[in-house]
Enzyme design. Structure first.
Site, PDB file in Angstrom:
ATOM      1  N   LYS A 159       0.705  -1.148   0.067  1.00 39.70           N
ATOM      2  CA  LYS A 159      -0.058  -0.012  -0.200  1.00 39.70           C
ATOM      3  C   LYS A 159       0.737   1.171   0.087  1.00 39.70           C
ATOM      4  O   LYS A 159       0.508   2.338  -0.611  1.00 39.70           O
ATOM      5  CB  LYS A 159      -1.195   0.033   0.925  1.00 39.70           C
ATOM      6  CG  LYS A 159      -2.120  -0.940   0.766  1.00 39.70           C
ATOM      7  CD  LYS A 159      -3.120  -0.856   2.047  1.00 39.70           C
ATOM      8  CE  LYS A 159      -4.269  -1.652   1.870  1.00 39.70           C
ATOM      9  NZ  LYS A 159      -5.376  -1.576   3.076  1.00 39.70           N
ATOM     10  N   LYS A 187      -8.433 -11.150  -8.804  1.00 44.72           N
ATOM     11  CA  LYS A 187      -9.715 -11.262  -8.176  1.00 44.72           C
ATOM     12  C   LYS A 187     -10.630  -9.968  -8.156  1.00 44.72           C
ATOM     13  O   LYS A 187     -10.054  -8.898  -8.494  1.00 44.72           O
ATOM     14  CB  LYS A 187      -9.556 -11.254  -6.410  1.00 44.72           C
ATOM     15  CG  LYS A 187      -9.014 -10.011  -5.846  1.00 44.72           C
ATOM     16  CD  LYS A 187      -8.935 -10.319  -4.202  1.00 44.72           C
ATOM     17  CE  LYS A 187      -8.811  -9.219  -3.350  1.00 44.72           C
ATOM     18  NZ  LYS A 187      -9.202  -9.307  -2.010  1.00 44.72           N
ATOM     19  N   LYS A 235     -12.617  -3.898  -5.219  1.00 42.85           N
ATOM     20  CA  LYS A 235     -13.275  -2.583  -5.566  1.00 42.85           C
ATOM     21  C   LYS A 235     -11.833  -1.484  -6.132  1.00 42.85           C
ATOM     22  O   LYS A 235     -12.519  -0.768  -6.829  1.00 42.85           O
ATOM     23  CB  LYS A 235     -13.870  -2.170  -4.058  1.00 42.85           C
ATOM     24  CG  LYS A 235     -12.871  -1.961  -2.937  1.00 42.85           C
ATOM     25  CD  LYS A 235     -13.286  -1.260  -1.816  1.00 42.85           C
ATOM     26  CE  LYS A 235     -12.471  -1.085  -0.642  1.00 42.85           C
ATOM     27  NZ  LYS A 235     -12.151  -2.447  -0.006  1.00 42.85           N
TER      28      LYS A 235
HETATM   29  P1  ADP Z   1      -9.923  -5.120   2.817  1.00 37.44           P
HETATM   30  O1  ADP Z   1     -11.116  -4.826   3.632  1.00 37.44           O
HETATM   31  O2  ADP Z   1      -8.899  -6.000   3.472  1.00 37.44           O
HETATM   32  O3  ADP Z   1      -9.354  -3.739   2.066  1.00 37.44           O
HETATM   33  P2  ADP Z   1     -12.014  -5.741   1.043  1.00 37.44           P
HETATM   34  O4  ADP Z   1     -12.616  -4.736   1.214  1.00 37.44           O
HETATM   35  O5  ADP Z   1     -11.355  -5.975  -0.589  1.00 37.44           O
HETATM   36  O6  ADP Z   1     -10.496  -5.939   1.707  1.00 37.44           O
HETATM   37  O7  ADP Z   1     -12.428  -7.130   1.315  1.00 37.44           O
HETATM   38  C1  ADP Z   1     -13.473  -7.174   2.324  1.00 37.44           C
HETATM   39  C2  ADP Z   1     -13.756  -8.844   2.622  1.00 37.44           C
HETATM   40  O8  ADP Z   1     -14.304  -9.233   1.321  1.00 37.44           O
HETATM   41  C3  ADP Z   1     -12.527  -9.596   2.861  1.00 37.44           C
HETATM   42  O9  ADP Z   1     -13.030 -10.434   3.790  1.00 37.44           O
HETATM   43  C4  ADP Z   1     -12.092 -10.028   1.730  1.00 37.44           C
HETATM   44  O10 ADP Z   1     -11.281 -11.292   1.843  1.00 37.44           O
HETATM   45  C5  ADP Z   1     -13.379 -10.331   1.110  1.00 37.44           C
HETATM   46  N1  ADP Z   1     -13.134 -10.277  -0.555  1.00 37.44           N
HETATM   47  C6  ADP Z   1     -12.809  -9.275  -1.079  1.00 37.44           C
HETATM   48  N2  ADP Z   1     -12.905  -9.469  -2.445  1.00 37.44           N
HETATM   49  C7  ADP Z   1     -13.139 -10.556  -2.738  1.00 37.44           C
HETATM   50  C8  ADP Z   1     -13.369 -11.630  -3.653  1.00 37.44           C
HETATM   51  N3  ADP Z   1     -13.067 -11.129  -4.857  1.00 37.44           N
HETATM   52  N4  ADP Z   1     -13.651 -13.026  -3.460  1.00 37.44           N
HETATM   53  C9  ADP Z   1     -13.860 -13.272  -2.177  1.00 37.44           C
HETATM   54  N5  ADP Z   1     -13.833 -12.735  -1.174  1.00 37.44           N
HETATM   55  C10 ADP Z   1     -13.187 -11.070  -1.393  1.00 37.44           C
END
Ligand code: ADP
Ligand code: NA
Length: 338
Positions: free
Chosen positions: A114, A205, A208
């Protein structure tokens, strides 16, 4: 024996959660209400570690909470709250920060990634100490130590393992320095969590921050664009609906989504679409996705419409979380010498 306790948090950094968040984490949050004493937190303190807009943060925090309630979180079966409503999170983070080595924090790979993206001038001390705040989030809800006391369970994906390891280290270090206070938390792998990939780039993956608008389906999206995105999802030049992560990553991702949302096994879906090509498969999947998310969208909008009701629900969650957090901090303050 009491139900094991679980803690999980999610950042309010977008105006909607996406399909990956739902199938990879949030749906399991709902299920764990019945098997665990669950504490779920919208982590708004974490969301200001990068530059942010106050009005957007306030809106997104409410939208996040409303979506979680709309997905089925229920204040009678679990505790849902907003991190900034419970000031003990910041207070414990300070104490734990004073137990964390500078080099130890610098080794966190997520910080390295990051901060590389933010550049030196955009990288804040908050981003650096983010995992310490995360340790505080978790350890505040650790059960009282005692003989045979079960550890707090924390659902973690691969990218969060190192942070959970740090909170275990900090729990043990605190105990060693000041006396038994925390039970080291344990990683919990929730059943049925699915990894969802980008609809346009099935090797990446769904995310967002990284996905293009066409690659991501938002939970709060209208049915029209939702259908379009599914219909335009990248597949391959073949026509066989078959699960194969290597050579059919796009179709495999769609099968995973279909299976998780409809509750049908992948094998049954392969059989159902044998010889029918991608068109009908995608068309049916689009309806499955629309049917799954339409009630969530409608309930979310209703919850956001009634500000007082949402405030009341969040105050209820904050009250319950505060009771636990205040008790933990009382012990911590005493041990530390305040
Ligand atoms: P963070 O909060 O770590 O920045 P995210 O906002 O991307 O991560 O993800 C929030 C939750 O959703 C986490 O538990 C993450 O593992 C899950 N998650 C995010 N993207 C995916 C995906 N493409 N497939 C499965 N789970 C996901
Ligand atoms: Na429960």
């Amino acid at each position: 024996t009491p139900a094991p306790r679980v803690f999980s948090g999610i950042q309010p950094t977008a105006d909607s959660f996406h399909l990956g968040n739902y199938l990879g984490a949030l749906r399991q949050w709902v299920a764990m209400q019945d098997t665990h004493d669950a504490f779920y937190c919208v982590v708004d303190l974490h969301a200001i570690t990068v530059e942010h807009d106050p009005a957007a943060l306030r809106r997104r925090t409410r939208v996040a909470a409303a979506q979680l309630l709309a997905m089925g979180l229920d204040q009678d079966r679990s505790t849902l709250f907003v991190q900034s409503h419970v000031p003990e999170h910041a207070e414990l983070a300070w104490v734990l920060g004073c137990l964390t080595g500078f080099g130890e924090a610098g080794r966190m790979t997520q910080f390295k990634d990051k901060s590389a993206k933010q550049g030196t001038s955009g990288t804040t001390v908050g981003l650096f100490t983010y995992p310490v705040l995360q340790a505080a989030d978790i350890l505040l809800y650790t059960p009282d130590p005692g003989p045979g006391e079960a550890a707090l369970q924390v659902p973690v994906g691969e990218d969060q393992r190192q942070h959970l390891e740090l909170s275990r280290t900090l729990a043990q270090r605190f105990n060693h320095r000041f006396g038994a206070t925390f039970v080291a938390p344990e990683a919990y792998i929730p059943k049925g969590a699915a990894k969802i990939t980008d609809l346009q780039d099935p090797t990446a993956k769904m995310s967002k921050s990284a996905s293009s608008p066409q690659g991501i389906v938002d939970v709060l999206e209208e049915p029209g664009p939702m259908r379009k995105k599914i219909m335009r999802a990248v597949t391959d030049t073949g026509s066989e609906v078959r699960y194969d992560e290597e050579s059919k990553a796009g179709v495999t991702n769609l099968l995973r989504i279909f299976s998780a949302l409809e509750g049908t096994s992948v094998e049954d879906l392969e059989r159902r679409y044998e010889g029918s090509g991608y068109g009908q498969f995608k068309k049916d999947l689009a309806e499955v996705v629309v049917d799954a998310f339409t009630p969530i969208r409608e309930r979310t909008l209703k919850l956001l419409d009634d500000e007082e009701q949402l405030d009341r629900l969040l105050a209820q969650g904050a009250g319950r979380a505060s009771a636990v957090a205040a008790r933990t901090m009382e012990i911590v303050r005493d041990r530390v010498g305040f």
